[in-house]
Design a protein around this motif. Sequence first.
Motif, PDB file in Angstrom:
ATOM      1  N   THR B 137     -69.900  69.054-136.827  1.00 12.04           N
ATOM      2  CA  THR B 137     -68.729  68.738-137.667  1.00 12.04           C
ATOM      3  C   THR B 137     -69.166  68.050-138.953  1.00 12.04           C
ATOM      4  O   THR B 137     -68.709  68.402-140.048  1.00 12.04           O
ATOM      5  CB  THR B 137     -67.751  67.822-136.908  1.00 12.04           C
ATOM      6  OG1 THR B 137     -67.486  68.403-135.642  1.00 12.04           O
ATOM      7  CG2 THR B 137     -66.449  67.648-137.660  1.00 12.04           C
ATOM      8  N   ALA B 138     -70.048  67.064-138.823  1.00 15.45           N
ATOM      9  CA  ALA B 138     -70.484  66.326-140.016  1.00 15.45           C
ATOM     10  C   ALA B 138     -71.206  67.262-140.993  1.00 15.45           C
ATOM     11  O   ALA B 138     -70.947  67.229-142.200  1.00 15.45           O
ATOM     12  CB  ALA B 138     -71.396  65.181-139.599  1.00 15.45           C
ATOM     13  N   GLY B 141     -68.777  69.768-142.456  1.00 12.90           N
ATOM     14  CA  GLY B 141     -67.849  69.021-143.318  1.00 12.90           C
ATOM     15  C   GLY B 141     -68.489  68.663-144.650  1.00 12.90           C
ATOM     16  O   GLY B 141     -67.870  68.808-145.711  1.00 12.90           O
ATOM     17  N   CYS B 236     -65.348  71.666-133.028  1.00  8.53           N
ATOM     18  CA  CYS B 236     -66.264  70.969-133.938  1.00  8.53           C
ATOM     19  C   CYS B 236     -66.432  71.748-135.248  1.00  8.53           C
ATOM     20  O   CYS B 236     -66.420  71.156-136.330  1.00  8.53           O
ATOM     21  CB  CYS B 236     -67.613  70.740-133.264  1.00  8.53           C
ATOM     22  SG  CYS B 236     -67.475  69.587-131.885  1.00  8.53           S
ATOM     23  N   CYS B 237     -66.581  73.064-135.151  1.00  4.13           N
ATOM     24  CA  CYS B 237     -66.734  73.865-136.380  1.00  4.13           C
ATOM     25  C   CYS B 237     -65.438  73.857-137.191  1.00  4.13           C
ATOM     26  O   CYS B 237     -65.459  73.708-138.411  1.00  4.13           O
ATOM     27  CB  CYS B 237     -67.116  75.305-136.043  1.00  4.13           C
ATOM     28  SG  CYS B 237     -68.776  75.474-135.382  1.00  4.13           S
ATOM     29  N   GLY B 240     -64.871  70.565-139.057  1.00  5.39           N
ATOM     30  CA  GLY B 240     -65.762  70.443-140.215  1.00  5.39           C
ATOM     31  C   GLY B 240     -65.397  71.404-141.328  1.00  5.39           C
ATOM     32  O   GLY B 240     -65.343  71.027-142.500  1.00  5.39           O
ATOM     33  N   ALA B 243     -62.376  70.219-143.220  1.00  9.58           N
ATOM     34  CA  ALA B 243     -62.353  68.767-143.499  1.00  9.58           C
ATOM     35  C   ALA B 243     -61.677  68.475-144.835  1.00  9.58           C
ATOM     36  O   ALA B 243     -61.026  67.444-144.995  1.00  9.58           O
ATOM     37  CB  ALA B 243     -63.776  68.210-143.496  1.00  9.58           C
ATOM     38  N   VAL B 255     -64.757  63.593-143.845  1.00 10.03           N
ATOM     39  CA  VAL B 255     -65.808  64.061-142.922  1.00 10.03           C
ATOM     40  C   VAL B 255     -65.893  63.126-141.722  1.00 10.03           C
ATOM     41  O   VAL B 255     -66.005  63.573-140.568  1.00 10.03           O
ATOM     42  CB  VAL B 255     -67.177  64.159-143.651  1.00 10.03           C
ATOM     43  CG1 VAL B 255     -68.282  64.548-142.673  1.00 10.03           C
ATOM     44  CG2 VAL B 255     -67.112  65.163-144.787  1.00 10.03           C
ATOM     45  N   THR B 259     -65.083  64.194-137.906  1.00  9.20           N
ATOM     46  CA  THR B 259     -66.067  64.042-136.823  1.00  9.20           C
ATOM     47  C   THR B 259     -65.442  63.314-135.633  1.00  9.20           C
ATOM     48  O   THR B 259     -65.603  63.731-134.476  1.00  9.20           O
ATOM     49  CB  THR B 259     -67.303  63.276-137.352  1.00  9.20           C
ATOM     50  OG1 THR B 259     -67.748  63.911-138.538  1.00  9.20           O
ATOM     51  CG2 THR B 259     -68.430  63.270-136.344  1.00  9.20           C
TER      52      THR B 259
END
Lengths: 412, 282
Positions: B137-138, B141, B236-237, B240, B243, B255, B259
């Motif tokens: 994610t981070a 993002g 998660c994808c 991100g 975001a 971001v 997350t």
Amino acid sequence: MDTPLIEFKDVTKRFGSRTVLDRVNLQIYEGQVTTIIGLSGSGKSVLIKHIIGLLKPNEGRILFRGKPLNEMDKDEMDECRAGMSYMFQDNALFDSMSVYDNVALPLRETTNLGKAEIDRRVMARIEQTELNDAIHKYPSEISGGMQKRVALARALVTDPRIVLFDEPTSGQDPVRKNAILGRIAEYQRRFGFTAILVSHEIPDVYFISNRILALYQQKIVFQGTPEELEQFEHPFKDEVIQSLEGLQQELTSLYSKRQFKVRYYAQLKRDTAEKTYVVALFTLEGMDDVVAGLGHEAAQEAIRSMGVLIDRHFGAVGGFSARRGMNEFVSVLPYSDLAEAGGIVKDFVEDFRGQGIQDISARAFRRAASGGCVEFTIRVGLAQGQPISGIDAIVESAKKQQKEVARLRCDS
Amino acid sequence: MTLNENSQNSAEQVRGGRFVSLLTWPFAAMGRGFIGWVNHMGSSTIFLFLACLKVFRPKQLSKIIEQVYYIGASSILIIILVSFFTGMVLGLQSYHALVKFGAQGSLGTLVALSLVRELGPVLTAIMITARAGSAITAQVGIERISEQIDALDTMRIDSLGYLISPRIVASIISFPILTAVFDLIGILGGYVSGVLLLGANPGAYFYRVQDSLDFKDVTDGFIKAVVFAVIVALVCCYQGYFAHMREDGRGAKAVGLATTSAVVLSCVLVLIADYIVTSLLI
């Protein structure tokens, strides 16, 4: 005129309740350098993001070779975008990839070229943008200026037909700014692509632009050549151009072309017909060799140093000077005649041969990407005019009178 | 009607309007929330569908291998550590409970079934969410807010196919393998605490493990692992990738929030999905 390559018809873009573009109409022609100027936050980036398809208008139509983008099928849209490339204002480099991989990315992902051919093309662009030393470094390990060059190399590696540059010179010092503009102009001439720039660099950007589009209060208020912009009367000029030119003057100490004309009209045009003035036109020749031998930044440093030298010399005797082209400067000596001006120029040339040219070459070598031997020459032409005659005709006359007055040789 | 009466009437109308809006506010908020939820469900389904379609574009293999290494191989140490201690705690608690009934011979059964059917897939998914999911994610993002994803689009590189599809495939490959590792190491952990430290019969422990586990238990565990892989990778994808569209923050803050949302949402959805899948498989 030909069918525009790109045309906006009443394009409006809103973000929530905020209107950024309001019924914008513009035309961009193939093979030209078109620059969009305007204040920060006026929507220039939003405008060019519509061209590449990153944003879509709320109202209005965008036409590519006369065909609306929203009526194109997927294949047509792919074909239209295949020849486009975009250089982001903040570079948008992949921080987890090396400089080489960043430049190679579009070739690896969108073509079926072999490894050797990709390597050849990437290395060619890396050499042209003087990034050989940074090839294995990551974007976070190189300077902002180098990151700009990586973004430039990536934008050009696919040999695009249309390149959009979103403030390609932001965050650069004056010499590097001109070096980047010079590089864009050189590539545009060499590869013949259509360049669309967003820039604040007034008046430097005029030297490389065929057309200027002025974005002001959500609308395009001017479309035309840089020369036509000088005749344009609109609040845009007071608010935008003069403020940006004022900044530029502080950096280079020279008048912009427009300020030069204003001073010319203010000081000379109102005088009686008997009074004369002299125009001196200086040309720094051999810049292509300087670029090839020492790089763009060294070439721009040489031009800048020469401008400072001319302004210092002629300003002291009451003259005023401006940069006229990529490698030309014009000085006006008011209330002077050819004999007097000839003497002033002779003094200048003596100073120049003695010390000036050495200073220029020394400064250029300090900025040089690589060591080498380069030669360049200085040509000067004089012409006498009267207030009733137009300055442009006198400058042209001075150009015809130009002769070589100084030359830097490798052995000097 | 006097001017004074007029102003009194309008003041009453304003008060009445406020009262009505106070009454309707909870319903309006629920409605907005529901519409937002339906919107997210729809867009995430389309997101998953498009990402799956783009798995089959050329030049994907190397990216998938890279992501399998990142999501799978790099998570193996933490999975070994967590599974070993989970198995040990399970062995410890179960032994003391079974001793009361004189059934300590069934320790292997209890440890193996708990791990293979439930704890293995669930804890593996949660651990990968914490380690790799948050990082996905981070990373995505940051790529979004720094215009790297826009740059891909301008280069005609499909950002879904380039960034998302390999991660989904890599998760589907990695989760069952890591679940198997979790199960094995967990059973060993149960052996260490139950047999080596507390003195249960080693032969009975491994006999019960082998005897009680059906092939269906193992396949059910793997089915759960695959379902969790899709959930974790998708959440998660998606968090991100979008975001920049968050309403509660911009830039780096967005971001960070994405997350946090990704980790919390993934864990909650894994537990909900665990119940649903278990009830379908049982």
